[in-house]
Design a protein around this motif. Structure first.
Motif, PDB file in Angstrom:
ATOM      1  N   GLY A 151     -10.560  -2.155   2.073  1.00 35.11           N
ATOM      2  CA  GLY A 151     -10.495  -2.572   0.673  1.00 35.11           C
ATOM      3  C   GLY A 151      -9.577  -1.697  -0.171  1.00 35.11           C
ATOM      4  O   GLY A 151      -9.372  -1.958  -1.358  1.00 35.11           O
ATOM      5  N   TRP A 152      -9.000  -0.658   0.441  1.00 30.65           N
ATOM      6  CA  TRP A 152      -8.052   0.250  -0.235  1.00 30.65           C
ATOM      7  C   TRP A 152      -6.906  -0.549  -0.885  1.00 30.65           C
ATOM      8  O   TRP A 152      -6.280  -1.374  -0.241  1.00 30.65           O
ATOM      9  CB  TRP A 152      -7.527   1.231   0.819  1.00 30.65           C
ATOM     10  N   ILE A 153      -6.695  -0.283  -2.182  1.00 30.09           N
ATOM     11  CA  ILE A 153      -5.583  -0.920  -2.894  1.00 30.09           C
ATOM     12  C   ILE A 153      -4.417   0.057  -2.923  1.00 30.09           C
ATOM     13  O   ILE A 153      -4.547   1.163  -3.463  1.00 30.09           O
ATOM     14  CB  ILE A 153      -5.972  -1.267  -4.352  1.00 30.09           C
ATOM     15  N   ASN A 154      -3.303  -0.327  -2.323  1.00 31.15           N
ATOM     16  CA  ASN A 154      -2.135   0.564  -2.298  1.00 31.15           C
ATOM     17  C   ASN A 154      -1.004   0.022  -3.157  1.00 31.15           C
ATOM     18  O   ASN A 154      -0.751  -1.180  -3.201  1.00 31.15           O
ATOM     19  CB  ASN A 154      -1.614   0.724  -0.864  1.00 31.15           C
ATOM     20  N   LEU A 155      -0.339   0.953  -3.862  1.00 32.21           N
ATOM     21  CA  LEU A 155       0.859   0.618  -4.629  1.00 32.21           C
ATOM     22  C   LEU A 155       2.019   1.407  -4.035  1.00 32.21           C
ATOM     23  O   LEU A 155       1.928   2.635  -3.913  1.00 32.21           O
ATOM     24  CB  LEU A 155       0.705   1.031  -6.099  1.00 32.21           C
ATOM     25  N   GLY A 156       3.092   0.718  -3.669  1.00 26.60           N
ATOM     26  CA  GLY A 156       4.255   1.418  -3.119  1.00 26.60           C
ATOM     27  C   GLY A 156       5.537   0.772  -3.609  1.00 26.60           C
ATOM     28  O   GLY A 156       5.624  -0.460  -3.705  1.00 26.60           O
ATOM     29  N   LYS A 176       5.013   3.459   6.323  1.00 27.19           N
ATOM     30  CA  LYS A 176       4.586   3.531   4.927  1.00 27.19           C
ATOM     31  C   LYS A 176       3.239   2.804   4.812  1.00 27.19           C
ATOM     32  O   LYS A 176       2.849   2.020   5.681  1.00 27.19           O
ATOM     33  CB  LYS A 176       5.628   2.878   4.006  1.00 27.19           C
ATOM     34  N   HIS A 177       2.540   3.060   3.706  1.00 25.34           N
ATOM     35  CA  HIS A 177       1.173   2.534   3.603  1.00 25.34           C
ATOM     36  C   HIS A 177       1.117   1.008   3.712  1.00 25.34           C
ATOM     37  O   HIS A 177       0.244   0.467   4.389  1.00 25.34           O
ATOM     38  CB  HIS A 177       0.518   3.029   2.307  1.00 25.34           C
ATOM     39  N   ALA A 178       2.041   0.321   3.048  1.00 23.42           N
ATOM     40  CA  ALA A 178       2.004  -1.147   3.131  1.00 23.42           C
ATOM     41  C   ALA A 178       2.296  -1.624   4.557  1.00 23.42           C
ATOM     42  O   ALA A 178       1.848  -2.702   4.960  1.00 23.42           O
ATOM     43  CB  ALA A 178       2.993  -1.760   2.142  1.00 23.42           C
ATOM     44  N   PHE A 211       4.488  10.054  -1.777  1.00 20.83           N
ATOM     45  CA  PHE A 211       3.461  10.092  -0.745  1.00 20.83           C
ATOM     46  C   PHE A 211       2.168  10.628  -1.335  1.00 20.83           C
ATOM     47  O   PHE A 211       2.018  11.827  -1.538  1.00 20.83           O
ATOM     48  CB  PHE A 211       3.902  10.992   0.412  1.00 20.83           C
ATOM     49  N   ILE A 212       1.261   9.715  -1.611  1.00 17.56           N
ATOM     50  CA  ILE A 212      -0.059  10.118  -2.069  1.00 17.56           C
ATOM     51  C   ILE A 212      -0.952   9.795  -0.880  1.00 17.56           C
ATOM     52  O   ILE A 212      -0.671   8.880  -0.136  1.00 17.56           O
ATOM     53  CB  ILE A 212      -0.403   9.349  -3.363  1.00 17.56           C
ATOM     54  N   GLY A 213      -1.991  10.540  -0.675  1.00 17.25           N
ATOM     55  CA  GLY A 213      -2.744  10.477   0.582  1.00 17.25           C
ATOM     56  C   GLY A 213      -3.125   9.074   1.046  1.00 17.25           C
ATOM     57  O   GLY A 213      -3.336   8.171   0.250  1.00 17.25           O
ATOM     58  N   GLY A 215      -5.264   6.106   2.074  1.00 18.16           N
ATOM     59  CA  GLY A 215      -6.579   5.685   1.593  1.00 18.16           C
ATOM     60  C   GLY A 215      -6.791   5.917   0.101  1.00 18.16           C
ATOM     61  O   GLY A 215      -7.819   5.511  -0.432  1.00 18.16           O
ATOM     62  N   VAL A 216      -5.836   6.579  -0.554  1.00 17.82           N
ATOM     63  CA  VAL A 216      -5.972   6.837  -1.993  1.00 17.82           C
ATOM     64  C   VAL A 216      -5.183   5.772  -2.754  1.00 17.82           C
ATOM     65  O   VAL A 216      -4.037   5.485  -2.426  1.00 17.82           O
ATOM     66  CB  VAL A 216      -5.422   8.238  -2.362  1.00 17.82           C
ATOM     67  N   SER A 217      -5.809   5.198  -3.788  1.00 16.30           N
ATOM     68  CA  SER A 217      -5.108   4.198  -4.579  1.00 16.30           C
ATOM     69  C   SER A 217      -4.316   4.866  -5.687  1.00 16.30           C
ATOM     70  O   SER A 217      -4.839   5.706  -6.430  1.00 16.30           O
ATOM     71  CB  SER A 217      -6.088   3.205  -5.197  1.00 16.30           C
ATOM     72  N   GLU A 218      -3.061   4.467  -5.800  1.00 17.04           N
ATOM     73  CA  GLU A 218      -2.193   4.997  -6.849  1.00 17.04           C
ATOM     74  C   GLU A 218      -2.740   4.635  -8.229  1.00 17.04           C
ATOM     75  O   GLU A 218      -2.482   5.359  -9.199  1.00 17.04           O
ATOM     76  CB  GLU A 218      -0.766   4.469  -6.663  1.00 17.04           C
ATOM     77  N   TYR A 219      -3.506   3.551  -8.353  1.00 19.37           N
ATOM     78  CA  TYR A 219      -4.158   3.214  -9.624  1.00 19.37           C
ATOM     79  C   TYR A 219      -5.080   4.354 -10.074  1.00 19.37           C
ATOM     80  O   TYR A 219      -5.134   4.721 -11.241  1.00 19.37           O
ATOM     81  CB  TYR A 219      -5.033   1.960  -9.480  1.00 19.37           C
TER      82      TYR A 219
HETATM   83 MN   LIG Z   1       0.111   4.897  -0.960  1.00 17.98          MN
END
Ligand SMILES: [Mn+2]
Ligand SMILES: Cc1cc2nc3c(=O)[nH]c(=O)nc-3n(C[C@H](O)[C@H](O)[C@H](O)COP(=O)(O)O)c2cc1C
Length: 471
Positions: A151-156, A176-178, A211-213, A215-219
């Protein structure tokens, strides 16, 4: 002035005389990008092109080219350099991540285009450099996706080339996360719902660029940085949370089985890539935009412009935050210089507390979520030298550094866009640690030349007597 979207940011820039409106007609092919690059090279203001030939929609460039503008984004007073701005970032994150807040009404919903109304080619996507492979909708656009497992929301931020009225290529580089999330949809035999976002709080663009960890959401990061949650509208089409105050959103799906040719684009290294691989593609099923939307572009290309500045800030800050979370003591300051493309070299200023401390700090940088990717060199200096003080760094490399003792070479994950590596094998890169600290364990440390404190204070107080320019 509260900054919560691109418009409030532009108002803040304009109030500081940092925004210039270009009313002369301009062609979005080459001309617009060339005006922007030349303006950026001369330290000019942010530009809003209001008369792009054939379009009603204005195009913003050069929004983040200077440290002053980065300070405005963060809501700080212009003045501090990138290491100090990064310190604010780390301090604010220390209060904990802040998840977004759902809203029912969103300015983004002022215009909803479906079916035959969908036409990405009606947006003023520019062609920046002569050898670019086409026009790019996305140089500041970020992709929002959800991991089907966690359910992790990722922004890239992944660049997006205009291909057809309802298709944009999305260059999600491997790993990359996506890309990891797309793999999960591929395993399930499903298409990945995705939304390409332009605008909203400019901090979302910054957070989505680094690069943010895992599983961490940029939101949640932007919520922490602002001290208030990002407002999102939960899409009835994709189920994705979309920034309520974004300018333009392309909603649709990325089918892992469908790929396209894309590029090239003059990249942030200052070169084109040779990489010729099939890339993911967003099939656009709905376009949302605010009334009188603003199109936001970034010139990318050779350092230094927006991308190098914002990467310098976001990479410095996220790396520093990683080191803080690893509880490495003595990290005085960190810096990823914009001239190093805001990516490839890292300088750390360290207050040594035990033997081997500088080696530990360098190893921690290279193992961190934010610092492991693409890094080619880490320079460690003692705490008396700021990481953006080039004169001090040269002095340390000359007087505290012995190549036989102070250099360590290893290898690690490379950037796929690194032009110093041969085409086709850009997977790992050599990386060097330059330890320019005086060894902690030396009993006999070199004695530094210093002024006498009392005498200095006295002559400073008498300075006007000497007929010299003020200090
Ligand atoms: Mn990310
Ligand atoms: C203007 C700009 C263009 C970028 N283009 C790409 C790109 O095409 N592909 C890519 O994988 N990363 C690109 N990046 C870097 C990514 O945004 C960055 O690696 C980020 O960490 C990706 O998000 P993720 O860590 O959630 O995967 C770009 C960054 C910026 C600022």
């Amino acid at each position: 002035m509260q900054i919560d979207d691109l418009r409030s940011y532009l108002a803040a820039l304009e109030a500081r005389g940092q925004l210039h409106r270009v009313t002369a007609p301009i062609d979005r092919d080459l001309e617009l990008g060339h005006v922007a690059v030349l303006g950026e090279r001369s330290g000019g203001p942010a530009l809003l092109f209001e008369n792009v030939t054939g379009f009603q929609i204005p195009v913003l460039t050069s929004a983040l080219t200077t440290t002053e503008r980065l300070a405005v984004v963060l809501g700080e007073e212009p003045g501090p350099g990138i290491p100090e701005l990064s310190r604010f970032w780390v301090q604010r994150l220390a209060s904990g991540l802040k998840p977004p807040e759902a809203v029912d009404k969103a300015p983004l919903l002022e215009n909803v285009l479906t079916g035959s109304e969908i036409d990405v080619t009606r947006l003023p996507s520019p062609k920046l450099y002569p050898e670019d492979g086409g026009r790019f909708f996305g140089t500041t656009a970020y992709l929002v996706v959800r991991d089907p497992e966690s359910g992790w929301i990722n922004l890239g931020v992944y660049r997006m080339q205009e291909l057809a009225p309802d298709r944009v290529a999305v260059q999600i580089l491997r790993g990359k996360h996506a890309d990891m999330i797309l793999d999960h949809y591929r395993e399930r035999g499903e298409a990945m719902p995705a939304a390409a976002i332009m605008g909203g709080d400019p901090l979302l663009f910054l957070a989505a660029s680094s690069f943010i960890g895992h599983g961490v959401s940029e939101y949640d990061v932007v919520g922490a940085l602002r001290g208030r949650p990002v407002e999102v509208w939960h899409s009835d089409l994709s189920g994705l949370p979309l920034p309520a105050r974004a300018e333009i959103v392309l909603e649709g799906v990325i089918d892992p089985a469908e790929t396209c040719r894309e590029g090239p684009l003059g990249e942030y290294t200052g070169y084109y890539s040779f990489e010729d691989w099939q890339k993911p593609m967003l099939k656009v099923e709905r376009v949302l935009h605010r009334d009188d939307p603003i199109f936001w572009a970034c010139t990318v290309g050779k350092p230094v412009n927006d991308i190098h500045m914002l990467q310098s800030l976001a990479r410095t800050a996220s790396l520093w935050n990683d080191l803080a979370e690893q509880r490495i003591p003595g990290i005085e300051s960190v810096y990823v210089p914009p001239e190093a493309c805001g990516w490839f070299w890292i300088v750390v200023s360290l207050r040594q507390m035990y033997a081997g401390h500088s080696a530990q700090a360098a190893a921690a940088v290279l193992a961190s979520s934010s610092g492991h990717h693409g890094t080619k060199g880490v320079i460690i200096v003692d705490h008396d030298i700021a990481p953006d003080d080039w004169a001090g760094i040269w002095w340390a490399l000359s007087t505290r550094f012995d190549a036989a003792r102070s250099v360590r070479v290893e290898s690690g994950r490379s950037s796929q866009l690194d032009p110093s590596l041969p085409a086709g094998v850009r997977t790992t890169t050599g990386r060097v640690v330059l330890d320019a600290c005086v060894p902690f364990e030396w009993a006999d440390k070199p004695r530094e030349v210093k002024l006498d404190t009392d005498t200095e204070a006295r002559v400073r107080a008498r300075w006007s007597e000497f007929g010299l320019p003020p200090l």
